[in-house]
Design an enzyme around this catalytic site. Structure first.
Site, PDB file in Angstrom:
ATOM      1  CE  LYS A 159      19.194  -3.901 127.815  1.00 22.57           C
ATOM      2  NZ  LYS A 159      17.963  -4.319 128.480  1.00 22.57           N
ATOM      3  CD  GLN A 191      15.050  -3.279 130.142  1.00 23.78           C
ATOM      4  OE1 GLN A 191      15.659  -3.613 129.140  1.00 23.78           O
ATOM      5  NE2 GLN A 191      15.623  -3.209 131.326  1.00 23.78           N
ATOM      6  CG  ASP A 249      16.737 -10.809 127.905  1.00 21.87           C
ATOM      7  OD1 ASP A 249      17.804 -10.277 128.249  1.00 21.87           O
ATOM      8  OD2 ASP A 249      15.637 -10.226 127.884  1.00 21.87           O
TER       9      ASP A 249
HETATM   10  N1  GUN Z   1      16.008  -5.600 133.175  1.00 21.62           N
HETATM   11  C1  GUN Z   1      17.190  -5.483 133.824  1.00 21.62           C
HETATM   12  N2  GUN Z   1      18.114  -6.282 133.253  1.00 21.62           N
HETATM   13  C2  GUN Z   1      17.523  -6.910 132.227  1.00 21.62           C
HETATM   14  C3  GUN Z   1      17.958  -7.842 131.246  1.00 21.62           C
HETATM   15  O1  GUN Z   1      19.121  -8.292 131.214  1.00 21.62           O
HETATM   16  N3  GUN Z   1      17.032  -8.242 130.346  1.00 21.62           N
HETATM   17  C4  GUN Z   1      15.764  -7.780 130.365  1.00 21.62           C
HETATM   18  N4  GUN Z   1      14.922  -8.235 129.444  1.00 21.62           N
HETATM   19  N5  GUN Z   1      15.310  -6.921 131.255  1.00 21.62           N
HETATM   20  C5  GUN Z   1      16.191  -6.487 132.172  1.00 21.62           C
END
Ligand code: GUN
Length: 295
Positions: free
Chosen positions: A55, A99, A122
């Site tokens: 990311k 996350q 998100d």
């Molecule tokens: N963990 C796995 N996929 C995601 C996501 O799209 N957002 C977040 N915040 N955590 C994740």
């Protein structure tokens, strides 16, 4: 036998990221705003570490600022909430992503609720979930948004299509259902208590599989010509402990769909890897740019 199109999510995501980079450059020149994304990682889950690094890299490549915060595994919920509060008030931060999963001492719902919904890239906050459910503009969760883009690119107008979604999570299944309803699909949401899943799948023009169980959806379940979107990322156990097939962590990566048995039956299918996965981060960047543009 149908010639099955393999939907290239990697190529689609690359094009989308290039377009986002162009729009970021424009925002910087015209409004003197550089979009900023803060990612908070608690603990040292190796899969999360890989996601967070990806990311950050792609955020910078799009010309945005990336802020990474790593907190130890034994972090108190109050400490994380204080960090979120600080980011909520930071004018350089337009998007906040905590996350998941979080360590067990931290209440995930409380954390999601603490993020300012205007920075909730998100799309997990109840305000954004409510806006989506009622057909109003807000932040849409990245994975279902990426699935929708691939579906529209493959099929064009989705109106009147029967879509079945396998899985009812807040992150994928429920928002996917809302998005497809908004596109005038007839939507079925199946889950672990659904009876006779193969018979339901047989009726669907669109199948979105998000159940987290490897190679579950079989080609024989499909209506010929269906479009299949595979959200699953499952790592099979390594066949050999000395020679891992799928990289350092073990066996091969597979989706929730039995890809080989669907070929020749589906009109189009996303591969794993290289299908939905790359779309998720591209959509996160899209949401961050949207948050910065609205700021
Ligand atoms: N963990 C796995 N996929 C995601 C996501 O799209 N957002 C977040 N915040 N955590 C994740």
């Amino acid at each position: 036998m149908t010639q099955t199109k393999i939907i290239d999510g990697k190529a689609f995501a690359e094009k989308l990221r290039a377009d986002i980079a162009r729009r970021v450059a424009k925002l910087k020149t015209e409004k003197h705003i550089t979009p900023g994304l803060a990612v908070v990682l608690v603990g040292d889950n190796p899969a999360s570490d890989v996601y967070v690094k990806n990311k950050a890299k792609q955020t910078r490549e799009a010309g945005m600022n990336s802020y990474e915060f790593r907190l130890p595994e034994d972090t108190y919920e109050a400490t994380l909430l204080a960090k979120i509060e600080e980011l909520n008030h930071d004018p350089n931060v337009h998007g906040i992503l905590v996350q998941l999963p979080l360590p067990k001492q931290i209440n995930e719902a409380a954390v999601i609720h603490a993020v300012d919904h205007k920075k909730d890239v998100d799309g997990f906050h109840v305000v954004n979930a409510g806006l989506l459910a009622t057909g109003q503009p807000g932040f849409v969760p990245c994975t279902p948004l990426g699935c929708l883009m691939l579906l529209k690119d493959t099929l064009g107008d989705l109106s009147g299509k029967h879509a079945i979604i396998l899985g009812r999570s807040n992150i994928v299944g429920k928002p996917m259902a809302a998005l497809l309803l908004r596109e005038n699909c007839t939507v079925t949401v199946a889950h672990s208590k659904t009876k006779d899943l193969p018979a339901l799948v047989k009726q669907a023009d669109i199948v979105v599989a998000a159940i987290g169980k490897p190679e579950t959806v079989k080609g024989a379940w499909l209506k010929p010509g269906a479009v299949v979107i595979d959200v699953g990322i499952n790592r099979l156990p390594s066949l050999s402990s000395s020679l891992p097939a799928g990289g350092a962590q073990g066996g091969k990566l597979v989706g929730d769909v039995d890809f080989e048995s669907c070929k020749g039956i589906a009109a189009a299918i996303t591969p794993v890897p290289g299908g939905v996965g790359p779309m998720t981060i591209a959509c996160l960047l899209e949401n961050t740019l949207k948050a910065a543009t609205a700021s």
